[in-house]
Design a protein around this motif. Structure first.
Motif, PDB file in Angstrom:
ATOM      1  N   ALA A  78      48.061  36.592  38.402  1.00 41.08           N
ATOM      2  CA  ALA A  78      47.883  37.035  38.911  1.00 41.08           C
ATOM      3  C   ALA A  78      46.678  37.300  39.797  1.00 41.08           C
ATOM      4  O   ALA A  78      45.964  36.692  40.224  1.00 41.08           O
ATOM      5  N   ASP A  79      47.244  37.861  41.452  1.00 42.92           N
ATOM      6  CA  ASP A  79      46.213  38.046  42.522  1.00 42.92           C
ATOM      7  C   ASP A  79      45.205  38.974  41.882  1.00 42.92           C
ATOM      8  O   ASP A  79      45.384  40.635  41.975  1.00 42.92           O
ATOM      9  N   LEU A  80      43.884  38.469  41.071  1.00 44.24           N
ATOM     10  CA  LEU A  80      43.180  39.547  41.189  1.00 44.24           C
ATOM     11  C   LEU A  80      41.909  40.678  41.609  1.00 44.24           C
ATOM     12  O   LEU A  80      41.395  41.182  41.104  1.00 44.24           O
ATOM     13  N   ALA A  81      42.598  40.319  42.890  1.00 45.53           N
ATOM     14  CA  ALA A  81      41.907  41.236  43.850  1.00 45.53           C
ATOM     15  C   ALA A  81      42.532  42.489  44.336  1.00 45.53           C
ATOM     16  O   ALA A  81      42.406  42.905  44.189  1.00 45.53           O
ATOM     17  N   LEU A  82      43.977  42.208  43.968  1.00 47.88           N
ATOM     18  CA  LEU A  82      44.312  43.180  44.183  1.00 47.88           C
ATOM     19  C   LEU A  82      44.583  44.081  42.746  1.00 47.88           C
ATOM     20  O   LEU A  82      44.454  45.305  43.374  1.00 47.88           O
ATOM     21  N   PHE A  83      44.529  43.292  41.930  1.00 41.91           N
ATOM     22  CA  PHE A  83      44.634  44.099  40.250  1.00 41.91           C
ATOM     23  C   PHE A  83      42.963  45.298  40.940  1.00 41.91           C
ATOM     24  O   PHE A  83      43.703  46.146  40.218  1.00 41.91           O
ATOM     25  N   HIS A  84      42.160  44.088  41.014  1.00 38.63           N
ATOM     26  CA  HIS A  84      40.902  45.089  40.931  1.00 38.63           C
ATOM     27  C   HIS A  84      41.040  45.951  42.175  1.00 38.63           C
ATOM     28  O   HIS A  84      40.907  47.374  41.631  1.00 38.63           O
ATOM     29  N   GLU A  85      41.455  45.988  43.166  1.00 37.99           N
ATOM     30  CA  GLU A  85      41.677  47.534  44.055  1.00 37.99           C
ATOM     31  C   GLU A  85      42.802  48.555  43.566  1.00 37.99           C
ATOM     32  O   GLU A  85      42.765  49.593  44.262  1.00 37.99           O
ATOM     33  N   LEU A  86      43.547  47.995  43.152  1.00 32.90           N
ATOM     34  CA  LEU A  86      44.341  48.678  42.582  1.00 32.90           C
ATOM     35  C   LEU A  86      44.223  49.958  41.075  1.00 32.90           C
ATOM     36  O   LEU A  86      44.796  50.959  41.715  1.00 32.90           O
ATOM     37  N   LEU A  87      43.742  49.303  40.950  1.00 30.59           N
ATOM     38  CA  LEU A  87      43.218  50.033  39.246  1.00 30.59           C
ATOM     39  C   LEU A  87      41.888  51.154  39.574  1.00 30.59           C
ATOM     40  O   LEU A  87      41.680  52.248  39.428  1.00 30.59           O
ATOM     41  N   HIS A  88      40.317  49.798  40.304  1.00 28.05           N
ATOM     42  CA  HIS A  88      39.644  50.794  41.212  1.00 28.05           C
ATOM     43  C   HIS A  88      40.243  52.400  41.973  1.00 28.05           C
ATOM     44  O   HIS A  88      39.584  53.597  41.513  1.00 28.05           O
ATOM     45  N   ASN A  89      41.026  51.783  42.641  1.00 30.26           N
ATOM     46  CA  ASN A  89      41.558  52.652  44.216  1.00 30.26           C
ATOM     47  C   ASN A  89      42.161  54.392  43.677  1.00 30.26           C
ATOM     48  O   ASN A  89      42.346  54.846  44.025  1.00 30.26           O
TER      49      ASN A  89
END
Length: 168
Positions: free
Chosen positions: A67-78
């Motif tokens: 996974a693109d972990l930066a994208l995962f973080h952005e999507l989940l949190h935002n």
């Protein structure tokens, strides 16, 4: 008779973004069902150990590896952060109350609404396709049809110029 295009294999970047979206949907579902914070859920996902008894797409540890972990973080949190705005954009398009949606479909619709409204670098057709694929993987039998219809209507509202240009 129209010719069908051969399907290209997804690139590593596409696979990484799809995996990030899969994790985000699962995390949003968990957030919805448990009330845990996005930070706690992300920490749980990141601490998972591989489980050889699970299929690869259900094994968070294996999905996290690609996974693109930066994208995962952005999507989940935002999605959590902007939930009220996202819900307000989706609710008028529904044929039922937001609270009556299947939690997986709700997570997918929120994710799609986020990307349509705040990730203008992602083409609207990609957002809709990803939502449909997520609904096929995680949702109810015909949930992907519902997700497709709602995201299509939302794209027409949020990305009208892009949709008009595409539809010609």
């Amino acid at each position: 008779m129209s010719e069908s295009r051969p399907q290209r294999a997804p690139s590593a970047g596409q696979q990484a973004r799809r995996a990030a979206r899969e994790l985000a949907v699962q995390g949003l579902y968990q957030w919805h069902m448990t009330g845990k914070s996005a930070t706690a859920i992300e920490a749980e996902f990141r601490s998972q150990l591989p489980d050889d008894d699970l299929e690869d797409h259900e094994n968070w540890a294996k999905v996290m590896q690609i996974a693109d972990l930066a994208l995962f973080h952005e999507l989940l949190h935002n999605v959590v952060r902007f939930r009220a705005d996202l819900d307000a954009s989706v609710a008028p398009l529904l044929d039922r109350r937001l609270e009556d949606l299947d939690p997986i479909e709700l997570a997918i619709l929120r994710l799609g609404a986020y990307e349509l409204s705040r990730r203008l670098d992602v083409p609207y057709r990609v957002v809709i396709n990803e939502g449909v694929e997520l609904a096929k993987s995680f949702g109810a039998t015909d949930g992907h049809k519902y997700v497709n219809g709602i995201l299509d209507k939302l794209a027409a509202r949020l990305r009208s110029a892009e949709v008009r240009a595409r539809r010609g």
